[in-house]
Design an enzyme around this catalytic site. Structure first.
Site, PDB file in Angstrom:
ATOM      1  N   HIS A   1       0.838  -1.197   0.000  1.00 50.10           N
ATOM      2  CA  HIS A   1       0.000   0.000   0.000  1.00 50.10           C
ATOM      3  C   HIS A   1       0.873   1.247   0.000  1.00 50.10           C
ATOM      4  CE1 HIS A   1       1.119  -0.045   4.242  1.00 50.10           C
ATOM      5  NE2 HIS A   1       0.659   1.183   4.366  1.00 50.10           N
TER       6      HIS A   1
ATOM      7  N   GLN B   1       0.446   5.833   0.576  1.00 44.27           N
ATOM      8  CA  GLN B   1      -0.366   6.848   1.237  1.00 44.27           C
ATOM      9  C   GLN B   1      -0.391   8.112   0.389  1.00 44.27           C
ATOM     10  OE1 GLN B   1       0.095   7.058   5.627  1.00 44.27           O
ATOM     11  NE2 GLN B   1       1.907   5.822   5.256  1.00 44.27           N
TER      12      GLN B   1
END
Ligand code: ZN
Length: 360
Positions: free
Chosen positions: A189, A191
């Protein structure tokens, strides 16, 4: 072609955005978690009058999710609706607002940078999480071309939307990879932070670029790219629209910058073919990183983006990839010279690093 995500409400009112590959459709379920209601901005910006730089005081983040067990991963699809942030049997790419944001809520533009008293302001802005894949293992470098393109399409979508929000000065898409960098969730992931002020490093680069324009009448970043291409010794990879190189004055033991071959300020300025080229060269460089040593390389990836404001006119979109790994077994720690004084000492030469990365 801009792709439009499916928007789905989470139990505490946050939006969950599903970005899907061609031919796929997200099938979300109601989010049945009993989440506490969100209560506006919890954090504070404080101005460091010594430097004119803002610091985010975000005490609530002490309680954020820290290294959860694999069956408690908030990014794995969670049709059972217990620990997951994604109430769906599967997904391609999702984006949602961080449950423990450092910055939250809209603000009015215009924070001061010189005042004669302790100065604080609400920590407004936006902090989003982007899951690169529903697969818990792997990393960006393992994504196939279509999946990597979907991630950069999602980055472009979020950049355009967040830049248009009131009071947002800078949109920063980034990825931290590896426990050595302090990653608290192993699911692949990244951000996205939307800041209410221009970050210190961007402010420095924009100041340099303004000075360069005054003295030489050209864009600083265009000139740097032209000089790197002319010299050639630090080029790592190229395609029709992008160039990756180790910068002349690298601060980190491993540092690669990726520049588009023409001036754009942010991802929203790239056309579809350029975006596809960007996904390709980004995967190419990350693949080289992981072939350097036996283990995956810890890295930080920073997308430097600028808006169309007068003060950011000279800003040139580029990616800076940084690693703290010096050798297969050694880590470069930021000690007093780097952390206290911002004076970097690099133990290798950019030309050697570029040569190694080119061969991989
Ligand atoms: Zn997971």
């Amino acid at each position: 072609m801009r792709i439009e995500p499916l928007r789905w409400p989470l139990a505490d009112g946050r939006d969950l955005l599903f970005f899907s590959l061609p031919g796929h459709a997200a099938e979300p379920l109601p989010d049945r978690r009993a989440l506490p209601a969100r209560a506006g901005t919890h954090t504070e910006l404080r101005l460091d009058r010594q430097t004119g730089e803002w610091v985010v005081i975000a005490a609530l983040r002490q309680h954020r999710t820290y290294k959860p067990a694999p069956d408690q991963c908030p990014l794995c699809p969670g049709p059972s609706g217990i620990s997951s942030e994604v109430p769906a049997p599967d997904y391609d790419v999702v984006v949602f607002e961080n449950r423990f944001p450092s910055l939250a809520g809209d603000s009015t533009p215009g924070l001061p940078d010189t005042v004669d008293a302790f100065m604080s302001a609400p920590g407004t802005g936006h902090c989003e999480v982007i899951a690169f894949s529903s697969d818990h293992t792997g990393s960006f470098a393992d994504l196939d071309a279509a999946q990597a393109l979907l991630v950069v399409q999602a980055w472009r979508h979020r950049t355009a939307e967040l830049m248009a929000r009131p009071g947002i000065a800078e949109v920063f898409c980034f990825e931290n990879r590896g426990e050595e960098i302090g990653v608290t969730l192993t699911h692949p992931h990244g951000q996205i932070y939307a800041y209410p002020y221009v970050t210190p490093r961007s402010a420095t680069m924009l100041r340099q670029a303004r000075l360069h324009r005054e003295r030489h009448g050209t864009n600083l970043f265009e000139r740097i790219l032209a000089d790197e291409l002319e010299e050639g010794a630090r080029i790592v990879a190229q395609n029709g629209s992008f160039t990756a190189f180790v910068p002349f004055a690298s601060r980190w033991p491993l540092e690669v910058h990726i520049y588009p071959n023409r001036f754009v300020r942010n991802l929203a300025g790239l056309d579809d073919a350029e975006l596809e080229s960007f996904a390709r060269i980004y995967l190419d460089v990350l693949g080289r990183f992981d072939r350097l040593y036996d283990a995956p390389l810890p890295y930080m990836s920073a997308l430097h983006q600028y808006n169309d404001d007068d003060g950011q006119r000279e800003g040139y979109f580029h990616v800076e990839l940084l690693s703290i790994r010096r050798t297969a077994t050694k880590i470069k720690y930021l000690a007093s010279s780097e952390s206290a004084m911002g004076a970097f000492i690099n133990d290798t030469t950019p030309e050697i690093v570029a040569g190694r990365l080119r061969e991989l």
